[in-house]
Design an enzyme around this catalytic site. Structure first.
Site, PDB file in Angstrom:
ATOM      1  N   ASN A   1      -1.459  -0.348  -3.644  1.00  0.00           N
ATOM      2  CA  ASN A   1      -0.566  -0.330  -2.497  1.00  0.00           C
ATOM      3  C   ASN A   1      -0.824   0.588  -1.393  1.00  0.00           C
ATOM      4  O   ASN A   1      -0.402   1.678  -1.386  1.00  0.00           O
ATOM      5  CB  ASN A   1       1.129  -0.522  -2.782  1.00  0.00           C
ATOM      6  CG  ASN A   1       1.663  -0.780  -1.604  1.00  0.00           C
ATOM      7  OD1 ASN A   1       1.435  -1.012  -0.612  1.00  0.00           O
ATOM      8  ND2 ASN A   1       3.098  -0.981  -1.743  1.00  0.00           N
TER       9      ASN A   1
ATOM     10  N   ASN B   1      13.602  -3.166   5.198  1.00  0.00           N
ATOM     11  CA  ASN B   1      13.678  -2.048   4.009  1.00  0.00           C
ATOM     12  C   ASN B   1      12.895  -0.788   4.504  1.00  0.00           C
ATOM     13  O   ASN B   1      11.765  -0.999   5.017  1.00  0.00           O
ATOM     14  CB  ASN B   1      13.618  -2.155   2.676  1.00  0.00           C
ATOM     15  CG  ASN B   1      12.011  -2.094   2.288  1.00  0.00           C
ATOM     16  OD1 ASN B   1      11.674  -1.116   1.957  1.00  0.00           O
ATOM     17  ND2 ASN B   1      11.286  -3.121   2.428  1.00  0.00           N
ATOM     18  N   ARG B   2      13.427   0.466   4.263  1.00  0.00           N
ATOM     19  CA  ARG B   2      12.433   1.676   4.439  1.00  0.00           C
ATOM     20  C   ARG B   2      12.860   2.344   3.288  1.00  0.00           C
ATOM     21  O   ARG B   2      13.230   3.794   3.189  1.00  0.00           O
ATOM     22  CB  ARG B   2      12.788   2.404   5.880  1.00  0.00           C
ATOM     23  CG  ARG B   2      14.384   2.640   5.978  1.00  0.00           C
ATOM     24  CD  ARG B   2      14.392   3.481   7.306  1.00  0.00           C
ATOM     25  NE  ARG B   2      15.821   3.996   7.732  1.00  0.00           N
ATOM     26  CZ  ARG B   2      16.497   3.104   8.570  1.00  0.00           C
ATOM     27  NH1 ARG B   2      15.975   2.423   9.337  1.00  0.00           N
ATOM     28  NH2 ARG B   2      17.816   3.392   8.780  1.00  0.00           N
TER      29      ARG B   2
ATOM     30  N   LYS C   1      11.260  -1.413  -8.989  1.00  0.00           N
ATOM     31  CA  LYS C   1      10.389  -0.555  -8.638  1.00  0.00           C
ATOM     32  C   LYS C   1      10.198   0.120 -10.211  1.00  0.00           C
ATOM     33  O   LYS C   1       8.858   0.787 -10.160  1.00  0.00           O
ATOM     34  CB  LYS C   1      10.892   0.466  -7.780  1.00  0.00           C
ATOM     35  CG  LYS C   1      10.930  -0.222  -6.436  1.00  0.00           C
ATOM     36  CD  LYS C   1      11.412   0.937  -5.220  1.00  0.00           C
ATOM     37  CE  LYS C   1      11.640   0.251  -4.167  1.00  0.00           C
ATOM     38  NZ  LYS C   1      10.417  -0.193  -3.498  1.00  0.00           N
TER      39      LYS C   1
ATOM     40  N   SER D   1       2.236  -0.514   2.516  1.00  0.00           N
ATOM     41  CA  SER D   1       3.775  -0.116   2.910  1.00  0.00           C
ATOM     42  C   SER D   1       3.842   0.477   4.320  1.00  0.00           C
ATOM     43  O   SER D   1       3.178   1.541   4.299  1.00  0.00           O
ATOM     44  CB  SER D   1       4.475   0.603   1.796  1.00  0.00           C
ATOM     45  OG  SER D   1       5.730   1.085   2.048  1.00  0.00           O
TER      46      SER D   1
ATOM     47  N   PHE E   1       9.139   4.064  -1.616  1.00  0.00           N
ATOM     48  CA  PHE E   1       8.646   4.187  -2.789  1.00  0.00           C
ATOM     49  C   PHE E   1       9.598   4.933  -3.702  1.00  0.00           C
ATOM     50  O   PHE E   1       9.270   6.163  -4.312  1.00  0.00           O
ATOM     51  CB  PHE E   1       7.291   5.054  -2.657  1.00  0.00           C
ATOM     52  CG  PHE E   1       6.158   4.099  -2.244  1.00  0.00           C
ATOM     53  CD1 PHE E   1       6.187   2.852  -2.077  1.00  0.00           C
ATOM     54  CD2 PHE E   1       4.892   4.638  -2.073  1.00  0.00           C
ATOM     55  CE1 PHE E   1       5.199   2.202  -1.596  1.00  0.00           C
ATOM     56  CE2 PHE E   1       3.789   3.975  -1.641  1.00  0.00           C
ATOM     57  CZ  PHE E   1       3.996   2.771  -1.502  1.00  0.00           C
TER      58      PHE E   1
ATOM     59  N   LYS F   1      -3.382  -4.548  -1.986  1.00  0.00           N
ATOM     60  CA  LYS F   1      -2.382  -5.409  -1.214  1.00  0.00           C
ATOM     61  C   LYS F   1      -2.463  -4.824   0.136  1.00  0.00           C
ATOM     62  O   LYS F   1      -2.357  -3.651   0.550  1.00  0.00           O
ATOM     63  CB  LYS F   1      -1.037  -5.033  -1.649  1.00  0.00           C
ATOM     64  CG  LYS F   1       0.169  -5.822  -1.195  1.00  0.00           C
ATOM     65  CD  LYS F   1       1.436  -5.645  -1.939  1.00  0.00           C
ATOM     66  CE  LYS F   1       2.355  -6.691  -1.406  1.00  0.00           C
ATOM     67  NZ  LYS F   1       3.543  -6.572  -2.092  1.00  0.00           N
TER      68      LYS F   1
ATOM     69  N   ASN G   1       2.041  -7.621   2.757  1.00  0.00           N
ATOM     70  CA  ASN G   1       3.178  -6.724   2.706  1.00  0.00           C
ATOM     71  C   ASN G   1       4.073  -6.927   3.640  1.00  0.00           C
ATOM     72  O   ASN G   1       3.861  -7.925   4.199  1.00  0.00           O
ATOM     73  CB  ASN G   1       2.654  -5.290   2.651  1.00  0.00           C
ATOM     74  CG  ASN G   1       3.597  -4.278   1.556  1.00  0.00           C
ATOM     75  OD1 ASN G   1       4.846  -4.297   1.655  1.00  0.00           O
ATOM     76  ND2 ASN G   1       2.957  -3.410   0.970  1.00  0.00           N
TER      77      ASN G   1
ATOM     78  N   ASN H   1       6.458   2.415   5.071  1.00  0.00           N
ATOM     79  CA  ASN H   1       7.384   3.341   4.764  1.00  0.00           C
ATOM     80  C   ASN H   1       7.188   4.634   4.077  1.00  0.00           C
ATOM     81  O   ASN H   1       8.212   5.411   3.754  1.00  0.00           O
ATOM     82  CB  ASN H   1       8.474   2.504   3.657  1.00  0.00           C
ATOM     83  CG  ASN H   1       9.097   1.484   4.433  1.00  0.00           C
ATOM     84  OD1 ASN H   1       9.367   1.480   5.765  1.00  0.00           O
ATOM     85  ND2 ASN H   1       9.363   0.439   3.591  1.00  0.00           N
ATOM     86  N   THR H   2       5.846   4.920   3.897  1.00  0.00           N
ATOM     87  CA  THR H   2       5.275   6.163   3.520  1.00  0.00           C
ATOM     88  C   THR H   2       4.435   6.767   4.568  1.00  0.00           C
ATOM     89  O   THR H   2       3.674   5.931   4.787  1.00  0.00           O
ATOM     90  CB  THR H   2       4.487   5.912   2.280  1.00  0.00           C
ATOM     91  OG1 THR H   2       5.359   5.807   1.265  1.00  0.00           O
ATOM     92  CG2 THR H   2       3.844   7.328   2.041  1.00  0.00           C
TER      93      THR H   2
ATOM     94  N   GLY I   1      10.586 -11.556   4.562  1.00  0.00           N
ATOM     95  CA  GLY I   1      11.469 -12.801   4.728  1.00  0.00           C
ATOM     96  C   GLY I   1      10.784 -13.654   5.650  1.00  0.00           C
ATOM     97  O   GLY I   1       9.757 -13.802   6.042  1.00  0.00           O
TER      98      GLY I   1
ATOM     99  N   SER J   1      12.010 -11.714  -1.224  1.00  0.00           N
ATOM    100  CA  SER J   1      13.225 -11.775  -0.076  1.00  0.00           C
ATOM    101  C   SER J   1      13.689 -13.299  -0.298  1.00  0.00           C
ATOM    102  O   SER J   1      14.978 -13.333  -0.001  1.00  0.00           O
ATOM    103  CB  SER J   1      12.829 -11.611   1.605  1.00  0.00           C
ATOM    104  OG  SER J   1      12.438 -10.314   1.390  1.00  0.00           O
TER     105      SER J   1
END
Length: 356
Positions: free
Chosen positions: A177, A113-114, A68, A180, A117, A222, A251, A182-183, A273, A324
């Site tokens: 991006n 994953n979380r 990252k 994701s 960023f 992405k 993603n 996770n934001t 994965g 992954s």
């Protein structure tokens, strides 16, 4: 050749996933500094591919998320990748989400994953890129940019423009991006009105930066694997309208059908994965059907073998990226996939050959 990683993996899988991730990268750095990393990995495959004005030494790249902050560029480059993508980086440093935030699902060859960023901010990343031998020697290096978690979604474009300003001079290409999970609210940027405004502002910023630096850097977008066909087609049309140079598909997914009942299968975050392979390929095919040969596609998601790599190309991708698969297969996967792509790709549809 002995598969050293298969001997090491059981020990790594006894550790917390994030701890194992950091330990592996630290030891790769040490192996490079001590001069024996090149003895542990195969010679990189040469299979140059040119798209968006960039010549990629081979079509297998590292996906964003593994490094990252640009802390391990030279060690990762030694594994045989044709290109590296660093990030996601945000304008300001941020810690990401609370730990634990990464989970392995070995039965499914998957990861959830979380991370959120987590990064040291774009300024620190740019400084590390400049110090790397890979960048100094002209390696193909993409910078993946995002918004800070504390920035309201209505002001997201300002964060992307700030990050683009910071990385423009050092990036071979820039990836935006917006996919994701996770934001909070980030994926709403894939909707028509917000995406149109974002791409307009990024286009204006690129024009300004192109004049300043005397070069037009390619801009990639992405996208998520969870979009419907109509949404994918809409995004494809906007990419063409605003002169985006390529699309990365895809993603991580928020779907959990493939991991129901498994330990950690209900954890929040992005699933990557093997379970995301089919959704990624579906998105690539939808993009290809809409874009034809007007825009290249970079395929990522669920590549665990050379056969998976070839499947991405048959779906319509021109390049691929790994992440992954490296966790489950190790660095030998890089050259395995690169070798596979040197062979002719069979297809019944001539439109699905490698046009780039």
């Amino acid at each position: 050749m002995i598969d050293r990683y298969s001997l090491l993996r059981p020990w790594l899988f006894c550790l917390d996933p994030e701890q194992a991730h950091n330990l592996t990268l630290t030891n790769l750095d040490r192996a490079r500094r001590w001069g024996f990393l090149n003895k542990l990995v195969s010679k990189p495959i040469s299979d140059p591919q040119t798209l968006c004005g960039i010549t990629f030494p081979n079509p297998v790249g590292l996906a964003a998320g593994l490094d990252k902050d640009g802390k391990h560029i030279d060690a990762l480059a030694a594994l045989g990748f044709g290109f590296l993508e660093i990030g996601t980086v945000t304008p300001r440093p941020q810690p990401g989400n609370a730990k634990p935030r990464m989970f392995r699902l070995p039965q499914a060859q998957a990861i959830i994953n979380r991370m959120g960023f987590n990064n040291d901010g774009v300024k620190a990343c740019v400084a590390r890129v400049r110090r790397s031998g890979f960048w100094q020697n002209g390696g193909v290096l993409g910078l993946n940019i995002g918004k800070n978690a504390t920035t309201p979604i209505d002001d997201a474009a300002s964060d992307y423009v700030m990050a683009m300003d910071a990385v423009y001079d050092i990036a071979t290409y820039i990836t935006v991006n917006i996919s994701s999970p996770n934001t909070q609210n980030l994926r709403v940027l894939q909707g028509e009105d917000m995406l149109r405004d974002l791409l307009r502002q990024l286009g204006d910023a690129r024009n300004r930066l192109s004049d300043r630096f005397g070069t037009r850097k390619p801009l990639f977008l992405k996208i998520a694997p969870d979009l419907g066909q109509d949404d994918v087609h809409l995004i494809a049309d906007l990419l063409l309208e605003f002169g985006i140079d390529a699309v990365i598909a895809t993603n991580t997914t928020i779907a959990r059908d493939a991991v129901q009942g498994m330990e950690y299968g209900e954890e929040t975050g992005g699933l990557s994965g093997a379970p995301v392979r089919a959704a990624s390929n579906k998105a690539i095919r939808a993009l290809k059907a809409r874009l034809k040969d007007q825009l290249p596609i970079i395929g990522v998601g669920g590549i665990m073998s050379s056969a998976d790599t070839r499947e991405k190309i048959m779906a319509g991708a021109s390049l691929v990226q790994l992440y992954s698969g490296l966790i489950y297969r190790g660095p030998d996967l890089v050259n395995e996939c690169a070798k596979a792509l040197r062979q002719p790709i069979p297809t019944k549809n001539p439109e699905l050959t490698r046009p780039w």
